[in-house]
Design an enzyme around this catalytic site. Sequence first.
Site, PDB file in Angstrom:
ATOM      1  N   PRO A  93       1.114  -1.382  -0.352  1.00 29.76           N
ATOM      2  CA  PRO A  93      -0.557  -0.119  -0.127  1.00 29.76           C
ATOM      3  C   PRO A  93       0.819   1.053  -0.393  1.00 29.76           C
ATOM      4  O   PRO A  93       0.027   2.394  -0.171  1.00 29.76           O
ATOM      5  CB  PRO A  93      -1.248  -0.507   1.251  1.00 29.76           C
ATOM      6  N   GLU A 121       2.730  -7.297   8.455  1.00 30.00           N
ATOM      7  CA  GLU A 121       2.226  -5.947   8.556  1.00 30.00           C
ATOM      8  C   GLU A 121       3.541  -5.378   7.517  1.00 30.00           C
ATOM      9  O   GLU A 121       2.860  -4.122   7.103  1.00 30.00           O
ATOM     10  CB  GLU A 121       2.808  -5.116  10.331  1.00 30.00           C
ATOM     11  N   ARG A 159      -3.936  -8.624 -20.844  1.00 25.22           N
ATOM     12  CA  ARG A 159      -4.964  -7.927 -21.578  1.00 25.22           C
ATOM     13  C   ARG A 159      -4.424  -6.732 -22.913  1.00 25.22           C
ATOM     14  O   ARG A 159      -5.641  -6.774 -23.126  1.00 25.22           O
ATOM     15  CB  ARG A 159      -6.350  -7.992 -21.163  1.00 25.22           C
ATOM     16  N   ASP A 174     -11.679  -0.270 -24.630  1.00 20.24           N
ATOM     17  CA  ASP A 174     -12.484  -0.088 -23.163  1.00 20.24           C
ATOM     18  C   ASP A 174     -12.333   0.570 -22.311  1.00 20.24           C
ATOM     19  O   ASP A 174     -11.176   1.870 -23.257  1.00 20.24           O
ATOM     20  CB  ASP A 174     -11.836  -1.542 -22.588  1.00 20.24           C
TER      21      ASP A 174
HETATM   22  N1  ADE Z   1      -0.928  -4.914  -0.166  1.00 23.25           N
HETATM   23  C1  ADE Z   1      -1.642  -4.331   1.301  1.00 23.25           C
HETATM   24  N2  ADE Z   1      -2.483  -4.058   0.239  1.00 23.25           N
HETATM   25  C2  ADE Z   1      -2.071  -3.734  -0.814  1.00 23.25           C
HETATM   26  C3  ADE Z   1      -2.345  -2.429  -1.987  1.00 23.25           C
HETATM   27  N3  ADE Z   1      -3.284  -1.543  -1.837  1.00 23.25           N
HETATM   28  N4  ADE Z   1      -1.744  -2.526  -2.984  1.00 23.25           N
HETATM   29  C4  ADE Z   1      -0.970  -3.616  -3.493  1.00 23.25           C
HETATM   30  N5  ADE Z   1      -0.076  -4.318  -2.254  1.00 23.25           N
HETATM   31  C5  ADE Z   1      -1.335  -4.544  -1.152  1.00 23.25           C
END
Ligand code: ADE
Length: 253
Positions: A93, A121, A159, A174
């Site tokens: 994230p 984590e 794709r 698309d």
């Molecule tokens: N691992 C946990 N959350 C994630 C996300 N939003 N994008 C990529 N990998 C992740």
Amino acid sequence: MGTLRFDVLTLFPGILAGPLNESILKRAQEKGLLDVRLRNIREFAEDRHQKADDAPYGGEAGMVMKPEPVFKAVDAAKAGSPGAGFLTILLSPQGRIFTHREAERLSREERRIILLCGHYEAIDERVKEELVDEELSIGDYVLTGGELAALVVIDAAIRLVPGVLGDEESAYRDSFGDGLLDHPHYTRPAEFRGRKVPEVLLSGNHDAIWKWRRRESLKATLLKRPDLLETAELTKEDRRVLEELKKELNKHQ
Ligand code: ADE
């Protein structure tokens, strides 16, 4: 040529195995356009219990993925394809947001792409410092692990590889191909529960159909994702139609 190659390093290869064995992802592999190797990081753990995580230094909640098994898994991926170049991507994230543009870039990648799926984590920082070329996130939310994100990256990129989709153009037509959302689609019957297919689509007038579709794409984008209009490829005529649509929408408010 034209084959997209991935090594996915994960603690849970089973999460990817199912989706890779279905539909277009499966067919792309059968056609030799997609090559995915799944490697279980736990198999590279050194201790008897195959421990891949440990408590964080400095003391805080959660666990951290240990560096040794990840380094070994990356070494194994590289040894498995001698002579190849590699691009190592960590899914997390904290990464840059993965977009259609990123998918296009990866779909042209000639190196093997190592997708490293984080879990727990966090992952030991030395993995990022030594092994990772880039960090990608699929959106501003936290998943239980990087596996689903890795699948999203593989799916969105493959794709766009020529020959993967039946209709060569459909990947471009698309949403996002030209920076706009897709227009509505209809199939038979011409009337369903009192709702009719727009007359123009039955007209056989290809120019009028093309114009209707473009207008509907502009309208959908204006209503749902106006931010995209700032970077979309727009002609003078598109801008004129947009002004018209804005006026119409204001009238209905
Ligand atoms: N691992 C946990 N959350 C994630 C996300 N939003 N994008 C990529 N990998 C992740």
